[in-house]
Write a protein that holds these residues in place. Structure first.
Motif, PDB file in Angstrom:
ATOM      1  N   TYR A   1      -7.772  -3.994  -4.896  1.00  0.00           N
ATOM      2  CA  TYR A   1      -6.236  -4.026  -5.297  1.00  0.00           C
ATOM      3  C   TYR A   1      -6.252  -3.778  -6.689  1.00  0.00           C
ATOM      4  O   TYR A   1      -5.203  -3.265  -7.063  1.00  0.00           O
ATOM      5  CB  TYR A   1      -5.779  -5.600  -5.030  1.00  0.00           C
ATOM      6  CG  TYR A   1      -5.715  -5.810  -3.455  1.00  0.00           C
ATOM      7  CD1 TYR A   1      -4.467  -4.872  -2.478  1.00  0.00           C
ATOM      8  CD2 TYR A   1      -6.414  -6.546  -2.853  1.00  0.00           C
ATOM      9  CE1 TYR A   1      -4.501  -5.263  -1.424  1.00  0.00           C
ATOM     10  CE2 TYR A   1      -6.093  -6.921  -1.405  1.00  0.00           C
ATOM     11  CZ  TYR A   1      -5.295  -6.115  -0.710  1.00  0.00           C
ATOM     12  OH  TYR A   1      -5.081  -6.360   0.819  1.00  0.00           O
TER      13      TYR A   1
ATOM     14  N   GLN B   1      -6.261  -0.216  -7.065  1.00  0.00           N
ATOM     15  CA  GLN B   1      -4.976   0.652  -6.299  1.00  0.00           C
ATOM     16  C   GLN B   1      -3.868   0.365  -7.234  1.00  0.00           C
ATOM     17  O   GLN B   1      -2.929   1.463  -7.634  1.00  0.00           O
ATOM     18  CB  GLN B   1      -4.673   0.053  -5.016  1.00  0.00           C
ATOM     19  CG  GLN B   1      -3.708   0.500  -4.317  1.00  0.00           C
ATOM     20  CD  GLN B   1      -3.505   0.130  -2.983  1.00  0.00           C
ATOM     21  OE1 GLN B   1      -4.081  -0.627  -2.413  1.00  0.00           O
ATOM     22  NE2 GLN B   1      -2.307   0.560  -2.230  1.00  0.00           N
TER      23      GLN B   1
ATOM     24  N   GLU C   1       1.969   6.460  -6.213  1.00  0.00           N
ATOM     25  CA  GLU C   1       1.023   6.846  -7.119  1.00  0.00           C
ATOM     26  C   GLU C   1       1.528   7.886  -8.288  1.00  0.00           C
ATOM     27  O   GLU C   1       1.323   8.049  -9.288  1.00  0.00           O
ATOM     28  CB  GLU C   1      -0.304   7.250  -7.036  1.00  0.00           C
ATOM     29  CG  GLU C   1      -1.194   6.260  -6.229  1.00  0.00           C
ATOM     30  CD  GLU C   1      -2.644   6.647  -5.983  1.00  0.00           C
ATOM     31  OE1 GLU C   1      -3.178   7.751  -6.578  1.00  0.00           O
ATOM     32  OE2 GLU C   1      -3.338   6.156  -5.246  1.00  0.00           O
TER      33      GLU C   1
ATOM     34  N   ARG D   1       0.926  -1.031  -0.086  1.00  0.00           N
ATOM     35  CA  ARG D   1       0.042  -0.056  -0.020  1.00  0.00           C
ATOM     36  C   ARG D   1       0.813   1.033   0.001  1.00  0.00           C
ATOM     37  O   ARG D   1       1.490   1.619   0.894  1.00  0.00           O
ATOM     38  CB  ARG D   1      -1.008   0.000   1.275  1.00  0.00           C
ATOM     39  CG  ARG D   1      -0.668   0.683   2.441  1.00  0.00           C
ATOM     40  CD  ARG D   1      -1.112   0.283   3.867  1.00  0.00           C
ATOM     41  NE  ARG D   1       0.047   0.789   4.496  1.00  0.00           N
ATOM     42  CZ  ARG D   1       0.165   0.451   5.831  1.00  0.00           C
ATOM     43  NH1 ARG D   1      -1.077  -0.349   6.312  1.00  0.00           N
ATOM     44  NH2 ARG D   1       1.012   0.845   6.525  1.00  0.00           N
TER      45      ARG D   1
END
Length: 597
Positions: A331, A334, A147, A14
């Motif tokens: 997921y 993400q 990101e 994460r």
């Protein structure tokens, strides 16, 4: 089960929002103060020999008294510097910078100029981080994958003359994918790296779940980091490029993205950082990558390469299965957002939503619904006509079962994994029939699927014509070839072993033919067998290029050359240049005819 889609082996197979581990960018204020310098230290080289007082005639002046104005100005500057650092912490993350740690000339392959690794300096153990040129130093992990992670792409980067540079689109359907899998790297498989499992097999370790559960959090992290840093290196990508390949397929487990449940012992986050490292190496050598989720929460197939062998706890008709299906979509979302970072569209133009869900053992309608929802959420993030291709797996139903599914979707492709050796009938075929099978059967199925469903690719295949690779079917399961194969469910039911696929009545007179130990030994391979392996490998390549192309499984293994592209090249049954193949269907007098209804 139809021949065009054969069951895969039961064992084959994460980023956080925090800044932990990252130094703050030095302030650009005129003071030149560096983060980490001792506050108030003198940086001009004139330290007056360290004396706190300077004598002038009969009066002694304190250092503060003599430099009151300078200190006042310096204090203001330091205050401004501190404010600028605070603003940087609150507003600007270290990975927002596009320049590397090499003087800001933009040449670094590590966007962000990171010097402390993702975990370096945080736990006191892994303080390697990166050098100024972006390379990993002292065995430390790569920078944090976020990101906004950047992949710098130069228009001049081109893996070979037949493949467009990375800043130009790859024309899928016109140019064939010719690639390899980086299996056994970010998702462990006992048959690829048996040495990682053998010390613990006596303690009932069979997969990454039981391995990490046994070792515990800290030891697992150290154990896996050493593996991640050595199993795939920059040289791996250079070698792939030099072999004429143009793509890599990179499997990752859901645990790479963190947010694990209390009963999931996997190491979170770390493998995601190495994925970023791999993408940057791919970009450096002009290679395109297909990132795909190889293991879902609860296991989508119950095989060890999903992370956890045994029961399928994903979309299995239970509340737990439904919850794991929803987690998987989160997921997917993400990871999709991560792959929207700067430069990612060039190096990662394909995304596998989920590897090998065992749909043939599950109810089909809920999976169809799940596929549609997962793809919709994927496209909601990328936008129509943007982002990577979305790739679904056929779930071992056969390609014909997907004809007309999700028509007119935006850049949707189907992935099928073709192996002869996991089908009791095909593994018994005469060698010449095995060589001909891709030309006669698989080529037509690729053409038909492309016509009736849409773009279709082969995400996995190999040169293997037996299932003798150590732990290929799972630890302690045995092998079809020598007649020792027995899945756990068959053993529980008391079912007898199947007849050995080597057919000892026909071939037992050949010494070593029915021995998996001998079949795994390269020294046992005769010139005739090597010629057969060459023919079989190249007819598969020809057949799969009737669709979008292929990814060989795997780039290398520790112990079995039939599953290693690198070993196959060195041993002579895989061409040194994937774009210049001397064999194949036409060379053997079996030209592929175009498909027609």
């Amino acid at each position: 089960m139809s021949h065009e889609m054969l069951q895969t082996p039961t064992g084959r197979r994460r980023p956080s929002d925090q800044e932990d581990g990252f130094p703050v960018k030095p302030s650009s204020s005129s003071s030149g103060t560096q983060i980490g310098a001792t506050p108030g230290s003198n940086t001009n080289g004139n330290n007056n020999n360290g004396d706190p007082y300077i004598y002038d005639g009969n009066r002694s002046h304190s250092f503060v008294g003599r430099h009151r104005k300078k200190i006042l100005v310096g204090s203001v500057i330091l205050t401004l510097s501190a404010v600028s650092v605070l603003i940087a912490l609150l507003v600007e993350k270290p990975w927002d910078h596009s320049s590397g740690g090499n003087g800001g000339n933009g040449a670094s392959w590590f966007g962000g100029g990171h010097h402390g690794g993702a975990h370096g300096g945080v736990d006191g153990k892994n303080s390697g981080g990166t050098n100024g040129d972006g390379t990993v130093k002292n065995g430390g992990p790569p920078p944090r994958f976020t990101e906004k992670s950047a992949v710098q792409v130069s228009s001049a980067v081109q893996c070979n003359a037949l493949t467009p540079p990375l800043d130009q689109p790859f024309e899928y359907g016109k140019q064939p994918i010719r690639g390899v899998n980086l299996g056994g790297w970010l998702v462990l498989e006992p048959f690829i790296t048996p040495s990682m499992f053998e010390p613990y097999i006596s303690q009932n370790v069979t997969d990454e779940y039981t391995l990490t559960k046994l070792l515990g959090k800290e030891k697992s992290r150290d154990y896996l980091q050493k593996h991640y840093a050595t199993w795939v290196t920059e040289d791996t990508f250079k070698r792939i490029r030099d072999l004429g390949l143009n793509h890599v397929r990179i499997p990752v487990g859901f645990w790479a993205l963190g947010n694990l449940a209390a009963d999931e012992p996997y190491v979170p986050d770390l493998s995601l950082d190495y994925l970023l490292q791999g993408l940057k190496w791919a970009a450096q050598y002009g290679l395109r990558a297909m990132v795909e989720i190889h293991g879902a929460p609860g296991s989508q197939n119950g095989w060890n390469h999903s992370g956890r062998s045994g029961k399928i706890r994903w979309m299995n008709g239970t509340p737990e299965g439904e919850a794991n299906g929803k987690r998987t979509i989160e997921y997917i979302k993400q990871l999709t957002r991560l792959l929207q970072g700067p430069g990612m569209e060039h190096v990662s133009p394909m995304f596998g939503l989920l590897n090998e869900p065992a749909i043939f053992m599950l109810e089909r309608p809920p999976i169809d619904k799940w596929y549609k929802e997962a793809f919709r959420e994927f496209r909601n993030i990328t936008g129509t006509g943007k982002g990577p291709w979305g790739v679904l797996h056929d779930g071992f139903l056969g390609l014909t079962e997907w004809e007309g599914f999700m028509p007119k979707s935006d850049r949707l492709a189907m992935d099928v994994h073709n192996y002869l050796i996991f089908d009791h009938n095909l593994i018994r075929l005469r060698r010449q029939d095995q060589v001909n099978f891709p030309c006669d059967v698989w080529s037509k199925s690729m053409q038909q699927s492309t016509s009736k469903f849409g773009p279709t690719l082969v995400g996995e295949f190999s040169s293997a014509t037996n299932d003798c690779a150590t732990y290929l079917n799972g630890i302690g399961v045995g092998y079809r070839w020598d007649g020792s194969f027995q899945p756990e469910e068959d053993r529980i039911k008391g079912l007898p072993l199947d007849e050995a696929a080597c057919q000892p009545k026909l071939n037992g007179q050949t010494e070593g033919y029915c021995s998996c130990k001998e079949q795994n030994r390269i020294g046992y391979f005769t010139p005739e067998y090597r010629k057969f392996l060459s023919d079989f490998t190249q007819t598969q390549m020809d057949a799969f290029e009737q669709g979008l192309g292929w990814f060989y499984w795997n780039f290398k293994t520790e112990t079995n050359a039939l599953w290693s592209y690198f070993d196959g090249v060195e041993q002579g049954w895989i061409p040194k240049d994937a774009n210049n193949r001397p064999g194949g269907c036409l060379a053997l007098g079996r030209p592929i005819s175009p498909y027609s209804d």
